[in-house]
Design an enzyme around this catalytic site. Sequence first.
Site, mmCIF file in Angstrom:
data_model
loop_
_atom_site.group_PDB
_atom_site.id
_atom_site.type_symbol
_atom_site.label_atom_id
_atom_site.label_comp_id
_atom_site.label_asym_id
_atom_site.label_seq_id
_atom_site.Cartn_x
_atom_site.Cartn_y
_atom_site.Cartn_z
ATOM 1 N N GLY A 209 1.027 -1.079 -0.181
ATOM 2 C CA GLY A 209 -0.061 -0.270 0.129
ATOM 3 C C GLY A 209 0.550 1.340 0.032
ATOM 4 N N SER A 210 0.371 2.433 0.672
ATOM 5 C CA SER A 210 1.018 3.803 0.335
ATOM 6 C C SER A 210 2.176 3.333 1.545
ATOM 7 C CB SER A 210 -0.065 4.967 0.573
ATOM 8 O OG SER A 210 -0.723 4.860 2.132
ATOM 9 N N THR A 211 3.112 4.461 0.994
ATOM 10 C CA THR A 211 4.210 4.813 1.753
ATOM 11 C C THR A 211 3.582 5.527 3.473
ATOM 12 O OG1 THR A 211 5.428 4.800 0.820
ATOM 13 C CG2 THR A 211 6.697 5.655 2.771
ATOM 14 N N VAL A 213 1.120 4.690 5.037
ATOM 15 C CA VAL A 213 0.177 3.714 5.786
ATOM 16 C C VAL A 213 1.101 2.419 5.993
ATOM 17 C CG1 VAL A 213 -1.443 1.930 6.058
ATOM 18 C CG2 VAL A 213 -1.855 4.045 4.791
ATOM 19 N N GLY A 214 2.336 2.482 5.291
ATOM 20 C CA GLY A 214 3.541 1.655 5.626
ATOM 21 C C GLY A 214 4.507 2.449 7.287
ATOM 22 N N GLU A 231 6.013 -3.607 0.801
ATOM 23 C CA GLU A 231 6.063 -2.694 -0.744
ATOM 24 C C GLU A 231 5.066 -1.366 -0.752
ATOM 25 O OE1 GLU A 231 4.351 -2.269 -3.897
ATOM 26 O OE2 GLU A 231 4.935 -3.332 -5.749
ATOM 27 N N CYS A 265 2.219 0.763 -7.996
ATOM 28 C CA CYS A 265 3.337 1.364 -7.398
ATOM 29 C C CYS A 265 4.528 1.347 -8.712
ATOM 30 C CB CYS A 265 3.954 0.054 -6.658
ATOM 31 S SG CYS A 265 4.244 -1.550 -7.419
#
Length: 455
Positions: A209-211, A213-214, A231, A265
């Site tokens: 997902g998004s950076t 949220v990562g 990822e 991505c």
Amino acid sequence: MSPSAVAPAEGSPVPFFINGKEVHPERKFNVVSPASGKVVHEAGSASEADVRATVDAAADAFKTWRKALPRTRRDIFLKVAEVMERRKEELGEYMMNETGCPRQWADFNIMTAKDLVIDVAGRVAALEGTMPTTADEGTVLFPIAAGNTAILKGSELCPRTMWGLCSVFHEAGLPDGVLNLLFHEPANAAAITQMLIADPHVKKINFTGSTLVGRIIGKLAGEHLKPVLLELGGKAPAIVWEDADLDNAAVQCALGAFLNSGQICMSTERIIVHKKIRAEFEKKLVGAIDNIFGAQTDVPVLINSVGVAKNKKLIADALSKGASLLYGDANAEESSATRMRPVVISGATAEMDIYKTESFGPTVALYEIETEEEALRIANDTEYGLTSAVFTEDLRRGLRFAKEIETGAVHINSMTVHDESALPHGGAKASGHGRFNAAHGLSEWVRTKTITYQW
């Protein structure tokens, strides 16, 4: 199709999979198609009790699944590929209805998933063959293939698409509890995520997902000393050198930037062009976009209106700071707020928001350079590092660029969007860490244990 994986009736709520059975919770939420703007169905929303039941089911199944012979896992995965092929029309409909993507993109994803399943099936024995316990004994593909059990916390934007994939595994004979599926409303994301990560039965986390949220997932995992495979986002550069095959470069950059409306991505977001061929390349790029995407009768759909608004804002900012519009019209009024056609700007600079911000949409910016040092500076001047491309007829130069670009993958004379089962996939910097696919992907999901003994 097995009794526990019967296709839901049109418009019926999407259930969970817990311990091999469909579970229909009382609480539900609406799933809206970004193409039509209408509610296509409801989906179950998990409670804390659902989370506990799911984790317990996975923990119980692990006791036997981890001892399953490699050939048992291999045969199930091969059956999964057969079922996926037979149900590809149905699975594609789920993806099209929930995400607004065209049939071609849905089919591509399903067939790519099928190839990945087959590849994993062939690697299972090789992975465990090096382990003394073997004779006794993607995604969610790799942890399951390696003998783990898994909980897939599916996206609230496309729950039936996730349900379809899980139902394929159940139909293929995956034992109860090995693969479990939950959804939840966005408002419950923090509570459900924290509960899953904190549970002692959960040994490793895999997030795509998004950076933004990562970072949250990574922090939570760190608090519980649990490894995490990430990822995340990307800002993929494509360097077009003066000796490049410009026809090929134009086609590959057009595809890399605008496949699935740029919602990949690995999508190309920076095209770094040598000054000597900039004018010619721009003409060819415009022609390539027209040939590939210009004939579309339906305006491409993004997953939500937020993505469209974000991309329009990035283009407006760039134009206000001196960029020029090379292709498209960011102000075009489409039939819905979720639709947007490809837009290309030229003459982008570091002062523009689009220089650093991941657009994750149908926009791309061109940058002019003269030296390899300039090209590398722009390519690496980002927090992201997932994938990249270089276009040149000089292999030595291409390899020289590839060694210096700070990304998990570099594709010479091909687009940035490139993922295949035989190659490790993953990023550097804020694009995540760890590797998916191939032997690297399986190795992420086993733990090395050293045992000594004396007589």
